[in-house]
Design an enzyme around this catalytic site. Sequence first.
Site, PDB file in Angstrom:
ATOM      1  N   ASP A   1       0.850  -1.178   0.000  1.00 10.57           N
ATOM      2  CA  ASP A   1       0.000   0.000   0.000  1.00 10.57           C
ATOM      3  C   ASP A   1       0.899   1.246   0.000  1.00 10.57           C
ATOM      4  O   ASP A   1       2.130   1.160   0.083  1.00 10.57           O
ATOM      5  CB  ASP A   1      -0.945  -0.052   1.214  1.00 10.57           C
ATOM      6  CG  ASP A   1      -2.205   0.749   0.993  1.00 10.57           C
ATOM      7  OD1 ASP A   1      -3.254   0.422   1.566  1.00 10.57           O
ATOM      8  OD2 ASP A   1      -2.148   1.723   0.206  1.00 10.57           O
TER       9      ASP A   1
ATOM     10  N   GLU B   1     -10.872   6.211   4.296  1.00 11.79           N
ATOM     11  CA  GLU B   1      -9.862   5.636   5.190  1.00 11.79           C
ATOM     12  C   GLU B   1     -10.051   6.109   6.633  1.00 11.79           C
ATOM     13  O   GLU B   1     -11.184   6.202   7.120  1.00 11.79           O
ATOM     14  CB  GLU B   1      -8.470   5.941   4.631  1.00 11.79           C
ATOM     15  CG  GLU B   1      -8.299   5.403   3.199  1.00 11.79           C
ATOM     16  CD  GLU B   1      -6.881   5.452   2.704  1.00 11.79           C
ATOM     17  OE1 GLU B   1      -6.630   6.111   1.678  1.00 11.79           O
ATOM     18  OE2 GLU B   1      -6.007   4.822   3.330  1.00 11.79           O
TER      19      GLU B   1
HETATM   20  C1  GLC Z   1      -4.391   4.168  -0.103  1.00  9.53           C
HETATM   21  C2  GLC Z   1      -5.300   2.973   0.146  1.00  9.53           C
HETATM   22  C3  GLC Z   1      -5.346   1.986  -0.990  1.00  9.53           C
HETATM   23  C4  GLC Z   1      -5.074   2.684  -2.303  1.00  9.53           C
HETATM   24  C5  GLC Z   1      -3.669   3.241  -2.266  1.00  9.53           C
HETATM   25  C6  GLC Z   1      -3.314   4.018  -3.541  1.00  9.53           C
HETATM   26  O1  GLC Z   1      -3.750   4.536   1.085  1.00  9.53           O
HETATM   27  O2  GLC Z   1      -5.091   2.240   1.348  1.00  9.53           O
HETATM   28  O3  GLC Z   1      -6.637   1.358  -0.961  1.00  9.53           O
HETATM   29  O4  GLC Z   1      -5.206   1.761  -3.381  1.00  9.53           O
HETATM   30  O5  GLC Z   1      -3.442   4.075  -1.134  1.00  9.53           O
HETATM   31  O6  GLC Z   1      -4.117   5.154  -3.660  1.00  9.53           O
END
Ligand code: GLC
Length: 637
Positions: free
Chosen positions: A313, A523
Amino acid sequence: MARSPAATAVACLLVAAVFLTTAAAGAEYVKYKDPKQPINERVQDLLSRMTLEEKIGQMSQIERANATTEVIEKYFIGSVLSGGGSVPAEKATASVWQKMITAMQKAALKTRLGIPIIYGIDAVHGNNNVYNATIFPHNIGLGATRDPTLVKRIGEATAHEARATGIPYTFAPCVAVCRDPRWGRCYESYSEDTRLVQLMTSNMVTGLQGDVPANHPKGVPFVGGSKKVAGCAKHFVGDGGTQRGINENNTVLSFHDLMRIHMPPYDNAVIKGISTVMISYSSFNGVKMHENKNLITDTLKNKMNFRGFVITDWQAVDRITNPPHQHYYHSIQETIHAGIDMVMIPYDYPEFVADLVKQVKQGQIRLDRVNDAVSRILRVKFTMGLFEDPLPDPRLHKELGAQEHRAIAREAVRKSLVLLKNGKKGDKQAMLPLSKKAKKILVAGSHAHDLGNQCGGWTIKRQGESGNNLTGVGTTILEAIKKAVSKNTTVDFVERPDKDDLAKSAGDYEYAVVAVGEPPYAETAGDNQNLTIPAPGPEVIKDVCGLVKCVVLLVSGRPLVVQPYVDYMDALVAAWLPGTEGQGVSDVLFGDYGFTGKLPRTWFKTVDQLPMNYGDKRYDPLFPFGYGITTKAAGHK
Ligand code: GLC
């Protein structure tokens, strides 16, 4: 059996012909560039030609804002992403997106081995970063539809709208099994029920990537053609099971329960040829998932035979420590050893590349681990035809926001709404469907005329935004109601009615539609321990419904505290986060279509009951998992 002299002669002539043709063309035959060669052989041939720096470049995914042609060439970058809301320009058109990605790709193709980049984005409910894209209901609403073929069609439409902007890779579907609605990402989960998540996962993956051919080997990635995209099952594993729904926190479970509740959707994704899997920030019994070799390598890669690539992530390697980026050198070692293949390093790629090169050269990280990672990345790129078809296709521009996609989204809205109450005790008739021929009606609430609230998080901006300036094309609930009623109906819109004014005018209204709910969030910003309807929602409900027959639409990413207000309401509808196609709401409010939606998650009475899921011993919901009043399409009153 020995070959006859004649056959031998023919074979020799053929080999000579190939040799002479190639020589005449002045180019050495390069196996990895030959699409007729088996993919594994192309991978091995290309891998054998790569330097360590070129290999580690393939493992690096950087943010769009840093991805200049110089950086891509210098670091042999393998992937670029748009973080949430990262766009080439405000209100950028499909052609502006394609121009940006074309420039990046041409830089990659100029490198010594000409390995194309793969550009990724969070197209999680349509191509939602992009202005004028069709915004579909978020996953919780799709779970409420119980319609897997609809979800597959949404995946297909999303793939087309991503390719319209030149993007061949999305970080979707989120296959979380959200077990506690206090989690800020619960709306990204199809359901609390593992089997429902499995069903929707299989169909979304297939919609995005294409149907895997019959007897496709389990675990091998598959992307069927240039209008499909590589998908990403996320966030591995147990992201929806953290304590009290605290985002990125700790999932405390037996291994058996982790396998029973949270793992099955990944098996479905692997069977359907998922190209990539993203690791969760969260921990399992205190072990950070990004360092969990047993689950990433031993389970996902070896036992489940996943052959695509595993990606971190955003800045997850930095966030192994708290505060982040402490002992970064060590965190790189731990995560790569655990089985990470591609690292999302939006900004710190120089340090990452230098550290990883150094650790391989010093033997702290084995070269065969790097070779495994790069092989997986190359396998996905070969499989999806990126080497043969690396550049965006301008003919696909028209797919962005296409009418047929909006029709699918409107159908999804209709099927996602869940009717929880339809009339008060003793009423002679149900409240819904509403009459289209009322003389005067009232529409109230913060979510009645607000496209941003309707779409929720991950819309144009990572956190989304209230208001009607976020994206271009869309229909608010108010606009949909106005389109649905007769031209003789007066529609009064008062976002926050004054109680005294209402006392005077209440008798003028045949009924009221009250749309309230949550502001957009994403989030951790969505983590919420009390789950009350944000003010002034409860007051608007009590003021309006106390004086006028009312239907309340709750526009939210999850169940909220409604028990204290249900008795005021004549009807209650869970609308979730419907997206741009608000007419899907009026379609069922006025009976052009019946209500069919079913709760994808338990509706609690009070938050101190949480977590509480279908199948628990102690189960005392306000509305149970699977509940929803169905109605038939009706002739208009
Ligand atoms: C974010 C999320 C993830 C996403 C990634 C890229 O923090 O946790 O779901 O795909 O970053 O944007």
